[in-house]
Write an enzyme that holds these catalytic residues in place. Structure first.
Site, mmCIF file in Angstrom:
data_model
loop_
_atom_site.group_PDB
_atom_site.id
_atom_site.type_symbol
_atom_site.label_atom_id
_atom_site.label_comp_id
_atom_site.label_asym_id
_atom_site.label_seq_id
_atom_site.Cartn_x
_atom_site.Cartn_y
_atom_site.Cartn_z
ATOM 1 N N LYS A 32 0.821 -1.217 0.000
ATOM 2 C CA LYS A 32 0.000 0.000 0.000
ATOM 3 C C LYS A 32 0.846 1.255 0.000
ATOM 4 O O LYS A 32 0.482 2.262 -0.595
ATOM 5 C CB LYS A 32 -0.940 0.021 1.210
ATOM 6 C CG LYS A 32 -2.081 -0.953 1.073
ATOM 7 C CD LYS A 32 -3.229 -0.578 1.990
ATOM 8 C CE LYS A 32 -4.421 -1.470 1.707
ATOM 9 N NZ LYS A 32 -5.582 -1.138 2.513
ATOM 10 N N LYS B 103 -4.761 -9.449 -7.045
ATOM 11 C CA LYS B 103 -5.958 -9.637 -6.233
ATOM 12 C C LYS B 103 -7.100 -8.730 -6.707
ATOM 13 O O LYS B 103 -6.842 -7.596 -7.101
ATOM 14 C CB LYS B 103 -5.593 -9.303 -4.778
ATOM 15 C CG LYS B 103 -6.613 -9.718 -3.752
ATOM 16 C CD LYS B 103 -6.196 -9.283 -2.358
ATOM 17 C CE LYS B 103 -6.293 -7.778 -2.182
ATOM 18 N NZ LYS B 103 -6.227 -7.327 -0.784
ATOM 19 N N LYS C 224 -11.121 -3.384 -4.051
ATOM 20 C CA LYS C 224 -12.039 -2.246 -4.181
ATOM 21 C C LYS C 224 -11.388 -1.096 -4.918
ATOM 22 O O LYS C 224 -12.065 -0.261 -5.498
ATOM 23 C CB LYS C 224 -12.427 -1.723 -2.786
ATOM 24 C CG LYS C 224 -13.065 -2.724 -1.885
ATOM 25 C CD LYS C 224 -13.046 -2.232 -0.412
ATOM 26 C CE LYS C 224 -13.463 -3.352 0.520
ATOM 27 N NZ LYS C 224 -13.103 -3.169 1.909
HETATM 28 P P1 TYM Z 1 -10.715 -5.771 3.919
HETATM 29 O O1 TYM Z 1 -11.746 -4.767 4.263
HETATM 30 O O2 TYM Z 1 -9.659 -5.407 2.941
HETATM 31 O O3 TYM Z 1 -11.401 -7.080 3.395
HETATM 32 C C1 TYM Z 1 -12.444 -7.686 4.138
HETATM 33 C C2 TYM Z 1 -12.359 -9.204 4.024
HETATM 34 O O4 TYM Z 1 -12.471 -9.589 2.637
HETATM 35 C C3 TYM Z 1 -11.364 -10.404 2.289
HETATM 36 N N1 TYM Z 1 -10.998 -10.145 0.887
HETATM 37 C C4 TYM Z 1 -10.823 -11.099 -0.028
HETATM 38 N N2 TYM Z 1 -10.933 -12.431 0.040
HETATM 39 C C5 TYM Z 1 -10.685 -13.129 -1.088
HETATM 40 N N3 TYM Z 1 -10.339 -12.553 -2.264
HETATM 41 C C6 TYM Z 1 -10.220 -11.223 -2.375
HETATM 42 N N4 TYM Z 1 -9.899 -10.660 -3.544
HETATM 43 C C7 TYM Z 1 -10.467 -10.419 -1.228
HETATM 44 N N5 TYM Z 1 -10.437 -9.084 -0.979
HETATM 45 C C8 TYM Z 1 -10.766 -8.936 0.316
HETATM 46 C C9 TYM Z 1 -10.258 -10.006 3.233
HETATM 47 O O5 TYM Z 1 -9.276 -11.015 3.352
HETATM 48 C C10 TYM Z 1 -11.012 -9.765 4.509
HETATM 49 O O6 TYM Z 1 -11.244 -10.975 5.184
HETATM 50 N N6 TYM Z 1 -7.609 -5.688 7.866
HETATM 51 C C11 TYM Z 1 -8.883 -6.188 7.359
HETATM 52 C C12 TYM Z 1 -10.056 -5.741 8.197
HETATM 53 C C13 TYM Z 1 -9.949 -6.029 9.641
HETATM 54 C C14 TYM Z 1 -10.101 -7.282 10.285
HETATM 55 C C15 TYM Z 1 -9.966 -7.040 11.669
HETATM 56 C C16 TYM Z 1 -10.341 -8.573 9.811
HETATM 57 C C17 TYM Z 1 -9.714 -5.109 10.624
HETATM 58 N N7 TYM Z 1 -9.741 -5.728 11.847
HETATM 59 C C18 TYM Z 1 -10.052 -8.080 12.623
HETATM 60 C C19 TYM Z 1 -10.414 -9.613 10.743
HETATM 61 C C20 TYM Z 1 -10.283 -9.369 12.116
HETATM 62 C C21 TYM Z 1 -9.087 -5.668 5.945
HETATM 63 O O7 TYM Z 1 -8.514 -4.701 5.530
HETATM 64 O O8 TYM Z 1 -10.033 -6.333 5.244
#
Ligand code: TYM
Length: 332
Positions: free
Chosen positions: A112, A195, A198
């Site tokens: 990032k 990947k 968004k």
């Molecule tokens: P975030 O918001 O980027 O994504 C949310 C969830 O979606 C999954 N994900 C994917 N899975 C498969 N293929 C993809 N292309 C894909 N894009 C996103 C992510 O792996 C995630 O599970 N840091 C985390 C948010 C977070 C969190 C937490 C998660 C904050 N605190 C505590 C678990 C526990 C994040 O940025 O996810």
């Protein structure tokens, strides 16, 4: 009962990656085996700039996505992070436990920040320690996430271990990332080595949860594939990232294994497989996006549900936060 915690950032709209890698699996874990806590992690979103009106909208939209996909606010605790200030408090304490060297090893930060590591927010750097706080504030042991979050969940274990070791306690439990199924890493539809996210530059590279049926069909039709038909065996997907990704998506949407999908479409051309995939995606996603739109028409109701969820989250979080302060020697 073991406790599950997971979260999604309200930064932009939800994608098919979020749905298959996260939300759909959160719904599957809801029920008698686990106590489930699902969060809209708005405080994580602001580690990069968010327009305030967009943040407000996206926060409600992620909550609507959870609800539309089948998260039941009676069975699960559903809330947004900013309403439970204990996340920020424990996050600070963990900033003082985690080491700078650990943060430097986080691949997502490196991706990032890119060339501009000096110009990003301090919050983006410390992000994994807030994520550890999210999880450990509830003593959650199971964290369903996509593949890209594995390193952050492992860091959560490191923070728990160091805290327990430094303060000679066993207060924080070990956390397990739950990463299983065919869609743990849904890839970009135009480049199977990246990947689906968004924030990718072209809308054609991702399926958004709010896309209509025609858009979904068009995106799958134009998705990059290759010149070969589908293979006869799973091994035939090796070194074919785009083909593998489309098979993974089909499998996850239909609750089949990759092997079952290959068995059904062995030798099929893309002219047959892609329309079948598009139809399947529309069949599965249209009810969810329709329900999201219905819920978004009444944001006050979404806010009411998140506020109620936050009360329940606080009931669990407050004693754990208080005990952490006490272990560390704070006078409160
Ligand atoms: P975030 O918001 O980027 O994504 C949310 C969830 O979606 C999954 N994900 C994917 N899975 C498969 N293929 C993809 N292309 C894909 N894009 C996103 C992510 O792996 C995630 O599970 N840091 C985390 C948010 C977070 C969190 C937490 C998660 C904050 N605190 C505590 C678990 C526990 C994040 O940025 O996810």
């Amino acid at each position: 009962t073991p406790r599950v915690f997971s979260g999604i950032k309200p930064s932009g709209g939800l994608t098919l990656g979020n749905y298959l890698g996260a939300i759909k699996r959160f719904v599957d874990m809801q029920g008698s085996d686990f106590e489930t806590i699902y969060c809209v992690v708005d405080m994580h979103a602001v580690t990069v700039w968010q327009d305030p009106a967009d943040l407000r909208h996206a926060t409600r939209e992620v909550a609507a996505g959870y609800l539309a996909a089948g998260i039941d606010p009676e069975k699960s605790i559903l809330f947004n992070q900013a309403r439970v200030s204990a996340h920020a408090e424990l996050g600070w304490l963990f900033n003082c436990v985690a080491r700078v060297g650990w943060m430097n090893r986080m691949t997502q930060f490196k991706d990032k920040a890119g060339e501009n590591a000096e110009g990003v927010s301090l919050g983006l750097y410390a992000y994994p320690s807030l994520m550890a706080a999210d999880i450990l504030l509830y003593h959650a042991t199971h964290v369903p996430v996509g593949e890209d979050q594995k390193q952050h969940v492992e860091l959560t274990r490191d923070i728990a271990n160091k805290f327990n070791h430094d303060y000679k306690t066993d207060f924080f439990p070990q956390t397990e990332p739950v990463i299983e199924g065919p869609a743990m890493r849904v890839m970009n539809l135009r480049d199977g080595t990246k990947k689906m996210s968004k924030s990718g530059e072209s809308d054609m590279e991702r399926i958004n949860m709010t896309d209509d049926a025609d858009t979904i069909a068009k995106k799958f039709k134009k998705a990059k594939s290759d010149a070969e038909p589908l293979p006869e065996t799973l091994e035939g997907l090796t070194d074919r990232p785009e083909a593998r990704n489309l098979v993974n998506i089909y499998a996850a949407l239909s609750d089949m294994t990759n092997a079952q999908v290959i068995a059904e479409y062995a030798g099929a051309g893309w002219g047959r497989f892609k329309p079948a995939l598009a139809d399947l995606a529309v069949e599965k996603l249209a009810p969810v996006s329709g329900e999201m739109a219905r819920l978004m028409a009444d944001p006050a109701e979404i806010d009411r549900l998140m506020a109620r969820g936050a009360e329940r989250a606080n009931e669990i979080a407050q004693p754990i936060l208080a005990k952490t302060f006490d272990i560390m020697g704070f006078v409160r």
